[in-house]
Design a protein around this motif. Structure first.
Motif, short mmCIF file in Angstrom:
data_model
loop_
_atom_site.label_atom_id
_atom_site.label_comp_id
_atom_site.label_asym_id
_atom_site.label_seq_id
_atom_site.Cartn_x
_atom_site.Cartn_y
_atom_site.Cartn_z
N SER A 1 19.28 -2.67 -51.86
CA SER A 1 18.58 -1.43 -51.55
C SER A 1 19.36 -0.23 -52.03
CB SER A 1 18.37 -1.33 -50.04
OG SER A 1 17.67 -2.45 -49.56
N SER A 2 20.67 -0.22 -51.81
CA SER A 2 21.49 0.90 -52.23
C SER A 2 21.53 1.01 -53.73
CB SER A 2 22.91 0.74 -51.69
OG SER A 2 22.90 0.60 -50.30
N HIS B 1 20.24 2.37 -38.73
CA HIS B 1 20.14 1.96 -40.13
C HIS B 1 19.75 3.10 -41.07
CE1 HIS B 1 20.55 -1.85 -38.25
NE2 HIS B 1 19.30 -1.96 -37.85
N ASP C 1 9.49 0.51 -49.86
CA ASP C 1 9.66 -0.21 -48.61
C ASP C 1 10.50 -1.45 -48.92
OD1 ASP C 1 9.56 -1.58 -46.24
OD2 ASP C 1 7.40 -1.38 -45.97
N THR C 2 11.78 -1.41 -48.57
CA THR C 2 12.68 -2.51 -48.93
C THR C 2 12.29 -3.82 -48.24
OG1 THR C 2 14.24 -1.99 -47.15
CG2 THR C 2 14.57 -0.89 -49.26
N SER C 3 11.59 -3.73 -47.13
CA SER C 3 11.20 -4.95 -46.41
C SER C 3 10.12 -5.71 -47.17
CB SER C 3 10.70 -4.61 -45.01
OG SER C 3 9.50 -3.84 -45.06
N GLU D 1 25.81 -2.95 -37.21
CA GLU D 1 25.43 -1.66 -37.77
C GLU D 1 26.38 -1.33 -38.93
OE1 GLU D 1 24.32 2.82 -36.22
OE2 GLU D 1 25.91 1.73 -35.18
N GLU E 1 15.74 4.39 -44.21
CA GLU E 1 16.47 3.27 -43.61
C GLU E 1 16.75 2.24 -44.70
OE1 GLU E 1 13.30 4.16 -41.91
OE2 GLU E 1 14.63 5.69 -41.05
N TRP E 2 18.01 1.77 -44.76
CA TRP E 2 18.36 0.84 -45.83
C TRP E 2 17.60 -0.47 -45.74
CZ3 TRP E 2 20.24 -3.84 -44.37
CH2 TRP E 2 20.89 -3.93 -43.14
N ASN E 3 17.15 -0.84 -44.55
CA ASN E 3 16.39 -2.08 -44.39
C ASN E 3 14.91 -1.81 -44.13
OD1 ASN E 3 16.68 -0.98 -41.87
ND2 ASN E 3 17.14 -2.91 -40.82
N GLY E 4 14.47 -0.59 -44.44
CA GLY E 4 13.08 -0.21 -44.23
C GLY E 4 12.56 0.63 -45.38
N MET F 1 20.92 -5.27 -48.24
CA MET F 1 21.53 -3.95 -48.11
C MET F 1 22.03 -3.46 -49.46
SD MET F 1 24.79 -2.51 -48.11
CE MET F 1 25.80 -3.90 -47.64
#
Length: 219
Positions: A4-5, A92, A131-133, A61, A113-116, A1
């Protein structure tokens, strides 16, 4: 998280694990990220975490606003973690803006999305999708539990962790209660003997606590 930010401010953070290190400050729940290759320091706050569906299938969340600031570069960012509406909506979800403080100019906006998937739109009109994933993950290097110190978190909480992995909430709660009661008892004993708590690996620095041998002081 957090990775990503923080990508909003410097792409180096996704490219070189050796260029960054982090410390957490109290009591404002802010962290400081040092990019050693650029001699830059980023101060960031953290979002709130909400436990959802605790009576069925629990999940966490994130919600609230996060600020990221770098005094040297003059850039800052505001990242908003949006909680899911009661009806409809996505989970998210995150939106963000990056500002150049000296000119008060918004240089980049992001959403997704922070996780996507995150989509970045720059003031030049350029867009970028990340794509963070699919970003590389650097696993922690840790000693086996049996070789860890008696006061290390993973060893202290190991019975709780194992019980939760097995889905045994009652056993996890029992071990958690025993651990917390032991810590309360030790705190009462220190108070009775007027013995201050002395951290082993952290030292007080300003309003926060810093690891005694941080990377930014050894490079």
């Amino acid at each position: 998280m957090q990775g990503s930010s923080l990508l909003l401010l410097h792409p180096c953070m996704a490219l070189s694990e050796s260029c960054r290190t982090c410390r957490v400050q109290e009591p404002s729940a802010a962290g400081v990220l040092c990019l050693l290759e650029h001699d830059e320091e980023y101060v960031f706050t953290l979002p709130c975490a909400y436990a959802r569906s605790i009576l069925t299938v629990p999940w966490v969340e994130l919600g609230g606003k996060v600020s990221i600031n770098c005094a040297k570069s003059g850039y800052s960012a505001t990242v908003t973690f949006h909680t899911k509406p009661f009806y409809g909506g996505k989970v998210h979800r995150v939106t963000a803006e990056v500002k150049h403080n000296p000119t008060n100019t918004i240089v980049c906006k992001a959403q997704g999305e922070w996780n996507g998937t995150l989509e970045f739109t720059y003031s030049s009109g350029e867009t970028k999708v990340i794509d963070t994933s699919k970003l590389p993950i650097t696993k922690k290097k840790i000693r086996p539990v049996e070789r860890q110190g008696l006061m290390e978190s993973r060893r202290l909480w190991h019975p709780v962790t194992e019980a939760l992995k097995e889905g045994n909430v009652d056993t996890a709660t029992k071990h958690k209660h025993l651990l917390e009661e032991r810590q309360r008892s030790e705190e009462r004993q220190r108070a009775a003997s007027n013995t201050p708590w002395k951290p082993q690996h952290f030292i007080k620095e300003g309003e926060g606590w810093v690891y005694h041998n941080p990377l930014w002081k050894t490079h």
